[in-house]
Structures are given as C-alpha cells and as structure tokens.
Design a protein around this motif. Structure first.
Motif, PDB file in Angstrom:
ATOM      1  N   GLY A   1      21.158 -19.812  72.165  1.00  0.00           N
ATOM      2  CA  GLY A   1      21.251 -18.413  72.550  1.00  0.00           C
ATOM      3  C   GLY A   1      21.925 -17.518  71.544  1.00  0.00           C
ATOM      4  N   SER A   2      22.277 -18.043  70.385  1.00  0.00           N
ATOM      5  CA  SER A   2      22.926 -17.223  69.363  1.00  0.00           C
ATOM      6  C   SER A   2      21.879 -16.401  68.610  1.00  0.00           C
ATOM      7  N   LEU A   3      22.185 -15.131  68.350  1.00  0.00           N
ATOM      8  CA  LEU A   3      21.274 -14.241  67.643  1.00  0.00           C
ATOM      9  C   LEU A   3      21.312 -14.553  66.156  1.00  0.00           C
ATOM     10  N   MET A   4      20.123 -14.704  65.549  1.00  0.00           N
ATOM     11  CA  MET A   4      20.006 -15.056  64.137  1.00  0.00           C
ATOM     12  C   MET A   4      19.438 -13.869  63.356  1.00  0.00           C
ATOM     13  N   HIS A   5      20.123 -13.505  62.279  1.00  0.00           N
ATOM     14  CA  HIS A   5      19.609 -12.502  61.345  1.00  0.00           C
ATOM     15  C   HIS A   5      19.121 -13.277  60.122  1.00  0.00           C
ATOM     16  N   TYR A   6      17.825 -13.363  59.964  1.00  0.00           N
ATOM     17  CA  TYR A   6      17.218 -14.255  58.968  1.00  0.00           C
ATOM     18  C   TYR A   6      16.520 -13.473  57.865  1.00  0.00           C
ATOM     19  N   VAL A   7      16.704 -13.937  56.631  1.00  0.00           N
ATOM     20  CA  VAL A   7      15.960 -13.420  55.488  1.00  0.00           C
ATOM     21  C   VAL A   7      15.465 -14.621  54.690  1.00  0.00           C
ATOM     22  N   GLY A   8      14.163 -14.677  54.465  1.00  0.00           N
ATOM     23  CA  GLY A   8      13.611 -15.800  53.719  1.00  0.00           C
ATOM     24  C   GLY A   8      12.106 -15.875  53.846  1.00  0.00           C
ATOM     25  N   GLN A   9      11.560 -17.058  53.642  1.00  0.00           N
ATOM     26  CA  GLN A   9      10.125 -17.263  53.707  1.00  0.00           C
ATOM     27  C   GLN A   9       9.657 -17.245  55.161  1.00  0.00           C
TER      28      GLN A   9
END
Length: 281
Positions: free
Chosen positions: A169-177
C-alpha cells in the motif's frame, strides 16, 4: 518507531533524487560516447595509414621500384611512430632500383645477397595483414558500442514517470524504463515512507537485482522476486553489522552468515523466518 516523514519533503526529495540520477547517467553516457568517438577516429587513422603502406608495397612488388621509392619518401612522411618500418622499405626499394640498372648476372648475384631482405619484407607483410584484421575488428566493435550508447541517450523510456502503489500500500514515485504503462526494466522509485529502490522491475514489482534503502540507514543489496527479497542478498545495518545469505519472501531463509560490526563472523548456519535454527560449528 520510525518517524513519519512529511509528504511534501518526500516528493521534493524524490524529484531531486531522480533528476540527479538521470543527469549523472546522461553525463556519463555522453563522456563514454565522446571517448568511443575518439577511439574510432584513432582506429580510422591507423587503417588509413595501413592501406596507404599496402598500396605502395603493391607498387614495389609489381616492379615499379622508382615510383615505390618516391611514394615511400613523399607520401608516408605524415606517418609517425608507426610499426611499418618505412626506412626498411625505402632501403629495399633503393637496392632493387640499383639492381634493375645492372646486367643480368649482377642481378642474379644481388638477388641472392638480398634474399634475407625480401624474406623480411614478406614476414612484415604477413604481420601487417594481422594488424589490419585486428584494427578492422576493433573498429567494428567500437561502431557497435557507439550505436548502443546513442540509442540509450535517445531512448525516452529511460526517463518516464509513473505513480502507483505496491502490495503493502505504499505510494511509489517511479522514474525509469516503462513497458505497457508499467515499470519494466531498470528504474528508481521513492516511497512515501522515505525509502528508495534502485534496480530491476517487472510489471510494477521489484524483480531481479536491486538495492533498497530505508530512511533509517539500513539497506539491502541482492535479488528480488515478486516484489520481495528472494534469492541471495546482503542486508546492512547502520552499525556496520550485516547478513549475507539466502532469502525467501523478505525473510532470512536458508544458509546465511551474520557478521559483527568489526567484520568478524558472529554466527552462521541455517535460518528459517529470520531465526537461526541450526548453527554451523
């Protein structure tokens, strides 16, 4: 209990961290690209010199000794610190040119006398052919590496942004492929808890090799499967203690070794659900 980190601070840290990560990666790729281009230019120059030497050698072998001698003296002046032994070639061309102006008997005797020089040139030509093959291979290899780095620099998927929640349930801020609108490949994610993960992804889950950093200074380096620590990995504590061994579903399971802060083995053996069940003596 870990302190709760303010959401605005996390978002700012996430944005700054991701930006710095890709900035450094881009600069590194550009530097590598510049280095490869320099290497390619040097290989191109060596190939050009080699082809010119071989061209003049062919003139010598055809019997036009004067033309070959003039070419060695004039057209190869720019070749410096080379492995082609230009003085040897010039000396041989001069001897052959002198022989050509004498009578037949003298030519026969001189040819016998200069047989060693001819054999040396033949060996040098064989060596030059090997040099050419090596240079050609290096050039092709460099071209492939250049093309790969150019694709990486122009690949927009290296910097796509996603926001999603993991299984806990943790919010993920993702940058990548990104593939199929999901994290797939290599990327960085910062959680709303202040933790950070860098590594491989599969369908928005940590999968493959990666590193996870907690806000309190603990971190893990190793294998993931289905968003959990699975396989071989090392867990580090801020006091320099660490566990190295097998994991299953985020817990120590299997053979593993626990090291104290001094680097010495504290205990090792068989673990089950984070507990040592069988100590190895």
């Amino acid at each position: 209990m870990k302190k709760r980190i303010a959401i605005p601070y996390i978002l700012f840290a996430a944005t700054a961290g991701v930006a710095l990560f890709y900035l450094f990666r881009s600069v590194g790729l550009k530097n590598d690209l510049k280095q490869k281009e320099t290497q390619q230019a040097e290989i191109d120059q060596s190939l050009a010199e080699f082809k010119e030497v071989m061209r003049i050698d062919s003139i010598l072998l055809e019997g036009d000794y004067k033309k070959a001698l003039n070419a060695y003296n004039s057209e190869l002046k720019y070749v410096k610190d080379n492995p082609y032994r230009i003085p040897l070639r010039i000396g041989l061309a001069e001897q052959l040119l002198d022989l050509k102006s004498d009578n037949t008997e003298v030519i026969k005797d001189s040819v016998v006398t200069n047989l060693d020089s001819l054999q040396l040139l033949e060996q040098k030509v064989k060596y030059d052919l090997n040099v050419r093959d090596s240079l050609t291979f290096a050039l092709e290899k460099t071209k492939v590496q250049l093309a790969t780095m150019r694709r990486q620099l122009s690949n927009k998927s290296l910097g796509e942004y996603l926001k999603f929640k993991n299984k806990k349930g943790s919010l993920m801020h993702y940058v990548g492929q990104v593939s199929n609108n999901m994290a797939n490949g290599t990327g960085v994610a910062i959680l709303n808890t202040g933790s950070r993960y860098e590594g491989s992804w599969k369908n928005n889950e940590r999968h493959g090799e990666g590193t996870f950093y907690w806000a309190d200074g603990e971190y893990y380096v190793g294998s993931y499967s289905n968003d959990l620590r699975n396989g071989i990995g090392t867990y580090y504590w801020p006091n320099k203690e660490k566990y190295v061994g097998e994991w299953k579903d985020d817990k120590r399971n299997g053979k593993g070794t626990f090291y104290g802060k001094d680097g010495e083995v504290f205990t090792k053996g068989l673990w089950k659900n984070d507990k040592l069940v069988e100590e190895e003596k």
